[in-house]
Design a protein around this motif. Sequence first.
Motif, PDB file in Angstrom:
ATOM      1  N   LEU A  58      22.190  42.643  84.652  1.00  0.00           N
ATOM      2  CA  LEU A  58      22.564  42.033  83.383  1.00  0.00           C
ATOM      3  C   LEU A  58      23.539  42.934  82.640  1.00  0.00           C
ATOM      4  CD1 LEU A  58      19.124  40.643  82.130  1.00  0.00           C
ATOM      5  CD2 LEU A  58      20.933  39.434  83.358  1.00  0.00           C
ATOM      6  N   GLN A  59      24.637  42.363  82.203  1.00  0.00           N
ATOM      7  CA  GLN A  59      25.647  43.148  81.493  1.00  0.00           C
ATOM      8  C   GLN A  59      25.210  43.469  80.071  1.00  0.00           C
ATOM      9  OE1 GLN A  59      28.397  44.422  82.952  1.00  0.00           O
ATOM     10  NE2 GLN A  59      27.482  43.570  84.809  1.00  0.00           N
ATOM     11  N   GLU A  60      24.521  42.550  79.442  1.00  0.00           N
ATOM     12  CA  GLU A  60      24.076  42.763  78.065  1.00  0.00           C
ATOM     13  C   GLU A  60      22.608  42.371  77.944  1.00  0.00           C
ATOM     14  OE1 GLU A  60      25.765  44.110  75.722  1.00  0.00           O
ATOM     15  OE2 GLU A  60      27.746  44.143  76.661  1.00  0.00           O
ATOM     16  N   THR A  61      21.890  43.069  77.112  1.00  0.00           N
ATOM     17  CA  THR A  61      20.518  42.689  76.800  1.00  0.00           C
ATOM     18  C   THR A  61      20.396  42.582  75.283  1.00  0.00           C
ATOM     19  OG1 THR A  61      19.822  45.002  76.713  1.00  0.00           O
ATOM     20  CG2 THR A  61      19.574  43.855  78.824  1.00  0.00           C
ATOM     21  N   GLU A  62      19.421  41.806  74.833  1.00  0.00           N
ATOM     22  CA  GLU A  62      19.272  41.610  73.393  1.00  0.00           C
ATOM     23  C   GLU A  62      19.007  42.936  72.689  1.00  0.00           C
ATOM     24  OE1 GLU A  62      16.375  38.692  72.530  1.00  0.00           O
ATOM     25  OE2 GLU A  62      17.402  37.073  73.599  1.00  0.00           O
ATOM     26  N   GLU A  63      18.196  43.753  73.282  1.00  0.00           N
ATOM     27  CA  GLU A  63      17.905  45.069  72.724  1.00  0.00           C
ATOM     28  C   GLU A  63      18.497  46.111  73.660  1.00  0.00           C
ATOM     29  OE1 GLU A  63      16.592  45.728  69.877  1.00  0.00           O
ATOM     30  OE2 GLU A  63      16.089  43.662  69.336  1.00  0.00           O
ATOM     31  N   ARG A  64      19.648  46.670  73.278  1.00  0.00           N
ATOM     32  CA  ARG A  64      20.363  47.574  74.171  1.00  0.00           C
ATOM     33  C   ARG A  64      19.500  48.736  74.626  1.00  0.00           C
ATOM     34  NH1 ARG A  64      22.484  52.295  73.479  1.00  0.00           N
ATOM     35  NH2 ARG A  64      22.538  52.288  71.214  1.00  0.00           N
ATOM     36  N   LEU A  65      18.888  49.438  73.679  1.00  0.00           N
ATOM     37  CA  LEU A  65      18.123  50.626  74.010  1.00  0.00           C
ATOM     38  C   LEU A  65      16.941  50.285  74.910  1.00  0.00           C
ATOM     39  CD1 LEU A  65      17.667  53.645  73.674  1.00  0.00           C
ATOM     40  CD2 LEU A  65      16.388  53.167  71.578  1.00  0.00           C
ATOM     41  N   GLU A  66      16.226  49.229  74.546  1.00  0.00           N
ATOM     42  CA  GLU A  66      15.069  48.828  75.348  1.00  0.00           C
ATOM     43  C   GLU A  66      15.494  48.428  76.755  1.00  0.00           C
ATOM     44  OE1 GLU A  66      11.498  45.452  75.337  1.00  0.00           O
ATOM     45  OE2 GLU A  66      12.871  45.635  73.629  1.00  0.00           O
ATOM     46  N   GLY A  67      16.602  47.695  76.852  1.00  0.00           N
ATOM     47  CA  GLY A  67      17.081  47.263  78.159  1.00  0.00           C
ATOM     48  C   GLY A  67      17.473  48.427  79.044  1.00  0.00           C
ATOM     49  N   GLU A  68      18.167  49.407  78.473  1.00  0.00           N
ATOM     50  CA  GLU A  68      18.587  50.567  79.262  1.00  0.00           C
ATOM     51  C   GLU A  68      17.390  51.416  79.676  1.00  0.00           C
ATOM     52  OE1 GLU A  68      21.294  50.852  80.537  1.00  0.00           O
ATOM     53  OE2 GLU A  68      22.762  49.780  79.328  1.00  0.00           O
ATOM     54  N   GLU A  69      16.418  51.550  78.796  1.00  0.00           N
ATOM     55  CA  GLU A  69      15.218  52.311  79.148  1.00  0.00           C
ATOM     56  C   GLU A  69      14.484  51.653  80.309  1.00  0.00           C
ATOM     57  OE1 GLU A  69      13.137  52.490  75.448  1.00  0.00           O
ATOM     58  OE2 GLU A  69      14.030  54.415  74.877  1.00  0.00           O
ATOM     59  N   GLN A  70      14.445  50.330  80.301  1.00  0.00           N
ATOM     60  CA  GLN A  70      13.761  49.622  81.379  1.00  0.00           C
ATOM     61  C   GLN A  70      14.559  49.692  82.677  1.00  0.00           C
ATOM     62  OE1 GLN A  70      12.646  45.719  79.963  1.00  0.00           O
ATOM     63  NE2 GLN A  70      11.339  46.550  78.354  1.00  0.00           N
ATOM     64  N   ARG A  71      15.871  49.694  82.569  1.00  0.00           N
ATOM     65  CA  ARG A  71      16.686  49.941  83.766  1.00  0.00           C
ATOM     66  C   ARG A  71      16.380  51.323  84.338  1.00  0.00           C
ATOM     67  NH1 ARG A  71      22.691  47.976  81.865  1.00  0.00           N
ATOM     68  NH2 ARG A  71      22.534  45.772  82.453  1.00  0.00           N
ATOM     69  N   ASN A  72      16.252  52.292  83.470  1.00  0.00           N
ATOM     70  CA  ASN A  72      15.949  53.652  83.921  1.00  0.00           C
ATOM     71  C   ASN A  72      14.608  53.717  84.647  1.00  0.00           C
ATOM     72  OD1 ASN A  72      18.335  54.636  82.913  1.00  0.00           O
ATOM     73  ND2 ASN A  72      17.426  55.808  81.236  1.00  0.00           N
ATOM     74  N   ILE A  73      13.643  52.930  84.188  1.00  0.00           N
ATOM     75  CA  ILE A  73      12.344  52.882  84.870  1.00  0.00           C
ATOM     76  C   ILE A  73      12.536  52.413  86.312  1.00  0.00           C
ATOM     77  CG2 ILE A  73      10.126  51.668  84.976  1.00  0.00           C
ATOM     78  CD1 ILE A  73      10.128  51.612  81.913  1.00  0.00           C
ATOM     79  N   TRP A  74      13.320  51.353  86.478  1.00  0.00           N
ATOM     80  CA  TRP A  74      13.542  50.826  87.828  1.00  0.00           C
ATOM     81  C   TRP A  74      14.306  51.833  88.684  1.00  0.00           C
ATOM     82  CZ3 TRP A  74      11.217  47.652  90.773  1.00  0.00           C
ATOM     83  CH2 TRP A  74      11.822  47.137  91.923  1.00  0.00           C
TER      84      TRP A  74
END
Length: 304
Positions: A58-74
Amino acid sequence: MLFAHVQGAVSPSPNLIRAGILITLYEYAHSKLDTASTSIKSCAKMAQALGLHELMYLQETEERLEGEEQRNIWWAIIIYERAILCDIMPVDQFLATAFPSSIVPLPLESSVLDKSDEVHIRAATRLLGSAIDIEHLSNFVGQAQAANLLDQVLSVIKTTDRNIKLLELPKIDERLMGLLGVLLEKSYSTREHYCGAIAICIRALHVLHGYVSDPTFTQLEIWGQNSAAALNTLSEMVIDIAKYYNKHFNPLDDDLPPPAIFYMAEASLKHLYKDQCFETGVETEDYKLLRKYLDNLKSKWNVI
């Protein structure tokens, strides 16, 4: 055991997965490889249930910080599953995660996540398949790129087509050595920590050349000689790292070395023993130095 009960009692969440990753690292550091492998696969299953693997694209998420943190988890799950697999035999076992394609953004360090939108957006445009950005190379990014190459090694080893192996393994070897050179240069010039990325690179090279040097793989003598020389070079690199670490080792500081370093040191110890100590039964100075290095590393995790 307690974590398994928690998993069964509550719904998956990012915080629960983070806890699982920390447990995995503890098990990995304490040489509980089968347990660590099971734990990281459980983390992958929970993350997939939450759709974290789909966030990678996903290029954009509604909550940028939350989305990037969850990407980092993966990203963390992908990296550690492959790092652990290096030391589980055979190395062609099932992986619970598929490595993302070259178009996904690389992981972001927490220090970048806390920056302004402009800094973040610039960092988020760096993709897995893009050229190495030496200036902005971080340990987390280096681990992702090293894990990508390790994944390629494992994939090629799994194939039954010998011609593909003969064609692809030298290419991956060259890319791994290139990345390792960049990581070592950055580490020495900036004094920043790239230990995890360096360890995964070296372990990937251990796996590659250990496989190639096995007579059951190739009857080409030159291949075996080249891989034996490569393993010697890797051991020399680890010895240099060990000398520096032992010299500056402080048992009172609270820095925890990434567990992948333990296995990098152990693989080099095994190679040195086979190459230098086996026939005489006498431990060389390099062997003793590496063993001291490993003891120092493990003392940080209270590994007996």
